[in-house]
Design a protein around this motif. Sequence first.
Motif: not given
Length: 234
Positions: A48-68
């Motif tokens: 659900e969080t991944v979907i929220a990132w893709e919809r622009g509802i939430a944004t990954p933090e720096e560590r999460e972005l690197t992992a993604l």
Amino acid sequence: MDFYGGPVHPSPPFNAPAARRLREALGMAPGHVAYGLAAQYGLRISAETVIAWERGIATPEERELTALAGVLWCAPGELLAAAATLREHRMTRDMTVDDLARQLGMTGAAYLRMEESGRWRGNEKQSAALCRALDLSAAQFLTATGRDEELAELLSSAVTTRWQAYVRPVAKLVPLDRALIQDVLEQLHTDYQALMVSTLSWSSTGQERSGSTGDAGRAFLSRVVEQFWRTAGV
């Protein structure tokens, strides 16, 4: 807190459509991405969080972005919108604070203070090294180091008064050859004076600019800066 005990940074400029496009190109579902984040990087991120990132509802933090980026087989920069700050440019290049600081010949703590404040204090040699390390154009360097407004004021004075007096101050700000800066300022001054003679539009804008107020004054500064970069071929 980060490694140096500084404040938590705002999230990077995440490119949500790019994240979805890259996932779909790999034939992955959001659940697959979530599993990869946990299995490869130990991050407890739900589908659900991944979907929220893709919809622009939430944004990954720096560590999460690197992992993604690792899960999606791409560089972190491919998941970022156009970078503007030093931190954003550094993240686009997938560089740590210490990696970049070593290339600049300074400590990580010293560099981080400048990155967090948005004000670059490095010398000319370090500025040149910064542009090389982050692949910054002269215009990007000025924006990332928080010097746009200072340059605009110098240029507006150069075109309305004696341009020769502003070659050295502009050269201290802009990582361009001084001879080029001299040629550009002379050309801008000539163009401005010619236009002012033929029309009152720039003249009145210049008067408003001198008061440093109003939309007309800000528009004048913006036009002068744009013309500077255009004339310099940057």
